[in-house]
Design a protein around this motif. Sequence first.
Motif, PDB file in Angstrom:
ATOM      1  N   TYR A   1      -7.276  -0.832   1.511  1.00  0.00           N
ATOM      2  CA  TYR A   1      -6.555  -1.005   0.241  1.00  0.00           C
ATOM      3  C   TYR A   1      -6.683  -2.438  -0.254  1.00  0.00           C
ATOM      4  O   TYR A   1      -6.611  -3.393   0.525  1.00  0.00           O
ATOM      5  CB  TYR A   1      -5.085  -0.651   0.443  1.00  0.00           C
TER       6      TYR A   1
ATOM      7  N   LYS B   1       0.817  -1.204   0.000  1.00  0.00           N
ATOM      8  CA  LYS B   1       0.000   0.000   0.000  1.00  0.00           C
ATOM      9  C   LYS B   1       0.856   1.260   0.000  1.00  0.00           C
ATOM     10  O   LYS B   1       0.609   2.198  -0.768  1.00  0.00           O
ATOM     11  CB  LYS B   1      -0.920  -0.016   1.225  1.00  0.00           C
ATOM     12  N   THR B   2       1.872   1.296   0.858  1.00  0.00           N
ATOM     13  CA  THR B   2       2.706   2.494   0.967  1.00  0.00           C
ATOM     14  C   THR B   2       3.441   2.792  -0.333  1.00  0.00           C
ATOM     15  O   THR B   2       3.612   3.959  -0.704  1.00  0.00           O
ATOM     16  CB  THR B   2       3.715   2.344   2.115  1.00  0.00           C
ATOM     17  N   LYS B   3       3.865   1.741  -1.050  1.00  0.00           N
ATOM     18  CA  LYS B   3       4.585   1.948  -2.304  1.00  0.00           C
ATOM     19  C   LYS B   3       3.654   2.465  -3.394  1.00  0.00           C
ATOM     20  O   LYS B   3       4.054   3.289  -4.226  1.00  0.00           O
ATOM     21  CB  LYS B   3       5.260   0.648  -2.741  1.00  0.00           C
TER      22      LYS B   3
ATOM     23  N   ILE C   1       0.929   4.315  -2.889  1.00  0.00           N
ATOM     24  CA  ILE C   1       0.650   5.716  -2.555  1.00  0.00           C
ATOM     25  C   ILE C   1       1.822   6.607  -2.954  1.00  0.00           C
ATOM     26  O   ILE C   1       1.641   7.686  -3.536  1.00  0.00           O
ATOM     27  CB  ILE C   1       0.335   5.859  -1.063  1.00  0.00           C
ATOM     28  N   LYS C   2       3.037   6.158  -2.668  1.00  0.00           N
ATOM     29  CA  LYS C   2       4.222   6.931  -3.040  1.00  0.00           C
ATOM     30  C   LYS C   2       4.316   7.105  -4.548  1.00  0.00           C
ATOM     31  O   LYS C   2       4.616   8.202  -5.046  1.00  0.00           O
ATOM     32  CB  LYS C   2       5.479   6.254  -2.506  1.00  0.00           C
TER      33      LYS C   2
ATOM     34  N   ASN D   1      -3.811   7.289   2.874  1.00  0.00           N
ATOM     35  CA  ASN D   1      -3.145   6.479   3.901  1.00  0.00           C
ATOM     36  C   ASN D   1      -4.096   5.734   4.823  1.00  0.00           C
ATOM     37  O   ASN D   1      -3.842   4.580   5.187  1.00  0.00           O
ATOM     38  CB  ASN D   1      -2.206   7.360   4.731  1.00  0.00           C
ATOM     39  N   SER D   2      -5.196   6.366   5.229  1.00  0.00           N
ATOM     40  CA  SER D   2      -6.090   5.769   6.220  1.00  0.00           C
ATOM     41  C   SER D   2      -7.174   4.895   5.598  1.00  0.00           C
ATOM     42  O   SER D   2      -7.983   4.303   6.318  1.00  0.00           O
ATOM     43  CB  SER D   2      -6.747   6.869   7.057  1.00  0.00           C
TER      44      SER D   2
END
Length: 250
Positions: free
Chosen positions: A148, A33-35, A37-38, A144-145
């Motif tokens: 996903y 998920k973080t990748k 979003i980035k 972020n919240s």
Amino acid sequence: MTKRVFGLVLALVLISCGGSQKAAEKAVTTAAKTKIIKAHNLAVIDFNTIQSRLGVKYQDANRSHSLTVDLRMEKGKQIWMSVRVLGITMAKVYITPDRVQFYEKLQKRSFDGDFQLVSDFLGEELNFEQLENLLLGQVIEPLNSMDYRVDNNRYEFRQSGVIEKLFALRPSDFKVAQQSISKKSENTTLDVQYLQYQTVSGKVLPEDITINANSNGNLVQVELQMNNVEFDQDLSFPFEMPDNYKRMTF
């Protein structure tokens, strides 16, 4: 031209050479998920100004219109539109971070108010930067919240509750494929789908957008086609509110 035409033009029309792109890559089911979003945040385009000629098709239960809109944007500062029907200038729109102004010539009406007009129409509190993002294929809220998952060959971010939200990203370039916000208690839905993107001067931005807005069963559809896009030209933003026009309220 009706108020809803202007509302949609204001809120949602609210962005050389280049080629069209269609998502061709497969979404990676194990992608973090973080990748994702980035990657989406890195997909934002860098520019000072944009100009484009928009083809706009509007339809509701009672009428349909085809419009040509000359669009100019200065990043973070101003959005200017000249609305033409059959080659004749019928209206002008000028939006800044804290002000919305427009006038239409047919019935000699004008509006001068704050940015809340755009938020009220969309049913979602938006600022100027978020409106730019909506036009340029970026999400209008942080991801972020949100929940996903990978589904339908898209990276999807969802929020459930009183307000349901969906933000779906394309695997080919991490630009937005769909943004949807609905309030079942108020029977309102705003669904924006980015059907095709284009690359201009190495920058990826929407080419075809379809907007469906539903308010208590009243459905409005707007199709936008962004043509002749140019970046970072020396642009002017001429706008002068007529003195003798009737002021409109919403």
